[in-house]
Design an enzyme around this catalytic site. Structure first.
Site, PDB file in Angstrom:
ATOM      1  N   LYS A 278       0.848  -1.196   0.000  1.00  0.00           N
ATOM      2  CA  LYS A 278       0.000   0.000   0.000  1.00  0.00           C
ATOM      3  C   LYS A 278       0.887   1.251   0.000  1.00  0.00           C
ATOM      4  O   LYS A 278       1.992   1.207   0.523  1.00  0.00           O
ATOM      5  CB  LYS A 278      -0.849   0.039   1.276  1.00  0.00           C
ATOM      6  CG  LYS A 278      -1.994  -0.942   1.310  1.00  0.00           C
ATOM      7  CD  LYS A 278      -2.806  -0.755   2.582  1.00  0.00           C
ATOM      8  CE  LYS A 278      -3.957  -1.748   2.653  1.00  0.00           C
ATOM      9  NZ  LYS A 278      -4.969  -1.575   1.611  1.00  0.00           N
ATOM     10  N   ARG A 356     -10.306 -11.354   2.024  1.00  0.00           N
ATOM     11  CA  ARG A 356     -11.161 -12.402   1.445  1.00  0.00           C
ATOM     12  C   ARG A 356     -10.453 -13.752   1.478  1.00  0.00           C
ATOM     13  O   ARG A 356     -11.113 -14.787   1.506  1.00  0.00           O
ATOM     14  CB  ARG A 356     -11.585 -11.996   0.031  1.00  0.00           C
ATOM     15  CG  ARG A 356     -10.458 -11.817  -0.932  1.00  0.00           C
ATOM     16  CD  ARG A 356     -10.844 -10.990  -2.153  1.00  0.00           C
ATOM     17  NE  ARG A 356     -11.009  -9.569  -1.834  1.00  0.00           N
ATOM     18  CZ  ARG A 356     -11.353  -8.638  -2.725  1.00  0.00           C
ATOM     19  NH1 ARG A 356     -11.583  -8.978  -3.977  1.00  0.00           N
ATOM     20  NH2 ARG A 356     -11.468  -7.387  -2.366  1.00  0.00           N
TER      21      ARG A 356
END
Ligand code: BES
Ligand code: ZN
Ligand code: ZN
Length: 508
Positions: A278, A356
């Site tokens: 990120k 996920r």
């Protein structure tokens, strides 16, 4: 802070402060506010006439009675418009009262059940909202403040009630409010905690301790056990970190023989993005905020603890896969393929879509309990913040009954939820060329792609996915939902609405 409920008359009550209230547009206050105003010679009516006090929601005015009545100070709290005032208004007024008194350096206050005069609010609900609002409003995360004057706190709030017949029910409600608020504040504490203090091992320990106190069974699976079970997706995420992953299993039995409701929470104790690193300052916030990427895990743990404290007649299991998402030398790489608990293979296109992955294993593992419903909570996608802002929780479900339950719970708790589609039309977004599924879609429909991915691991279970990426963290600006019981940092969403949903469960 202690919450007390006592019989008496607020106008003659002796405390460090007495808090009364005012609806918007009232020129001459009545009830308790009117009685205090009269005893003081009319300063409240005067402030209204001057335009200094309008009764707008969360507006406050301090008065110093100087001996005219026993209390040392009076605080008037605005309730906003009378029309539409409900239980969340009570909660917010109690929160504003507690926060304002605390910030003034005063340590205890007495008050009345806000809005009771307009009728229609059940005494138990009101007692609960008073306690909950005050405890949430007075919350602050000051564990790392070493200067005493920076640590603010309250010792007590006394709810003073004139009608003796209502005391027992207000007290019963307040006790429940204390239990719920304690759980919400536990979830906030865990999410606010810096990640160096909450490695997966440390966080599992904290959850275990909370579970022990609430009398919830807690089992912590270690890395070896996870390998044995075939949780390849969690293990893939954990590879980049020096810290071993943990998988927390919490079980509460309140009704023998009933199939449980399974709660599953994303527990990324820090999300750097992994090899798909990120940026330091992303479009949706700075990287440090990713310390709260374990909100789902904290929320499901806090919820099951509240359920146990309320002794609900229902069975609940809560599952929380915990790991860091780090770009270490052994980290998984874009293009890697991992095998989830249920045997499905996943192509990891982007290592930053790690939530996920850990949920894939946990949703699969949940089938072991044959749950009547599975609800997962995750700070899953930045895209849900783009779609819905920071005002609500994005919801996906394959079960209309679950949506109805959630909406009715959210209405009671003052939470905001909004459903997004789960149509099969979106399934191709997560189709892989080399594995059964890939972990990202393209540039469009990011949150739906996340849900479409999770759906693959749910099997036929009635299931609901709460994407709390926008609602879990409060920035203190206009982007967020404006609630007096919020403070900068973790909001505690969705603990209250999940607890409410489970309280109402047996009603169908
Ligand atoms: N933890 C983030 C999502 C997030 C973003 C939570 C902002 C709270 C605030 C999640 O793991 C993530 O990085 N998701 C990616 C998915 C993408 C790579 C498909 C995202 O949203 O960019
Ligand atoms: Zn991520
Ligand atoms: Zn994440």
């Amino acid at each position: 802070m202690k919450i007390l409920v006592q019989a008496g008359d607020i106008a003659s009550w002796k405390d460090e402060a007495v808090v009364v209230n005012l609806f918007e547009g009232v020129a001459k206050p009545g009830g308790a506010t009117g009685a205090i105003d009269a005893a003081l010679g009319g300063p409240i009516a005067h402030a209204i006439a001057l335009g200094d006090l309008k009764g707008k929601k969360a507006q406050t005015l301090w008065l110093r009675p100087a001996g005219k009545i026993p209390t040392k100070r009076v605080l008037v709290v605005g309730l906003g418009e009378k029309r539409g005032f409900g239980i969340d208004g009570v909660r917010e007024a109690a929160a504003t009262a507690a926060k304002t008194v605390r910030d003034a350096g005063v340590r205890s206050f007495a008050t009345i059940v806000h809005g009771a005069g307009i009728g229609g609010i059940d005494p138990e609900d009101a007692g609960e909202a008073m306690a909950e609002g005050a405890l949430l409003g007075a919350y602050s995360f000051d564990r790392f403040k070493t200067q005493r004057e920076e640590i603010k706190g309250l010792d007590a709030m006394t709810v003073v009630e004139q009608e003796r017949g209502r005391i027992r029910r207000i007290t019963a409600g307040a006790e429940r409010g204390v239990s719920i608020a304690a759980s919400v504040n536990l979830a906030r504490d865990l999410a606010n905690l810096p990640s160096n203090e909450k490695t997966p091992t440390a966080l599992a320990g904290m959850i275990q301790k909370a579970a022990r106190e609430a009398v919830v069974k807690c089992t912590v699976l270690d890395e070896a056990k996870m390998r044995e079970l075939g949780m390849g997706a969690v293990l893939g995420v954990a590879r980049g970190s020096e810290q071993p992953p943990k998988f927390v299993v919490l079980e509460y039995e309140g009704r023998k023989g009933m199939k449980p409701v399974a709660l599953v929470g994303k527990g990324i104790t820090f999300d750097t993005g992994g090899i798909s690193l990120k940026p330091q300052d992303g479009p949706l916030g700075p990287m440090w905020e990713m310390k709260h990427d374990m909100t789902g895990a904290a929320a499901v743990a806090a919820t099951i603890c509240a359920v146990a404290r309320l002794r609900l007649k229902i069975n609940v299991v809560a599952l929380a896969p915990l790991t860091e998402n780090m770009p270490g030398g052994n980290a998984q790489k874009p293009g890697d393929v991992v095998t989830a608990f249920d045997g499905k293979t996943i192509e990891v296109i982007n290592t930053d879509a790690e939530g996920r992955l850990v949920l894939a294993d946990a949703l699969g593992y949940a089938t072991k309990w044959e749950p009547q419903a599975v609800i997962d909570v995750a700070t899953l996608t930045g895209a849900v913040v783009i779609a819905l802002g920071r005002k609500c929780t994005g919801v996906f479900t394959n079960d209309r009954g679950l949506m109805r339950r959630l909406e009715s719970a959210a209405k009671a708790t003052g939470d905001r939820v909004w459903e997004l589609p789960l149509w099969d039309d979106y399934d191709p977004l997560v189709k892989s060329d080399v594995a059964d599924v890939r972990n990202v879609g393209g540039r469009t429909a990011g949150s739906i792609a996340g849900a479409a991915f999770l759906k693959k691991f749910v099997g036929g279970q009635p299931w609901m996915h709460l994407d709390v990426a926008g609602s879990a963290w409060v920035h203190g600006n206009e982007e967020g939902l404006q609630k007096s019981y919020y403070a900068k940092g973790a909001s505690g969403v969705p603990v209250r609405m999940l607890v409410q949903m489970l309280r109402d469960w047996n009603r169908g």
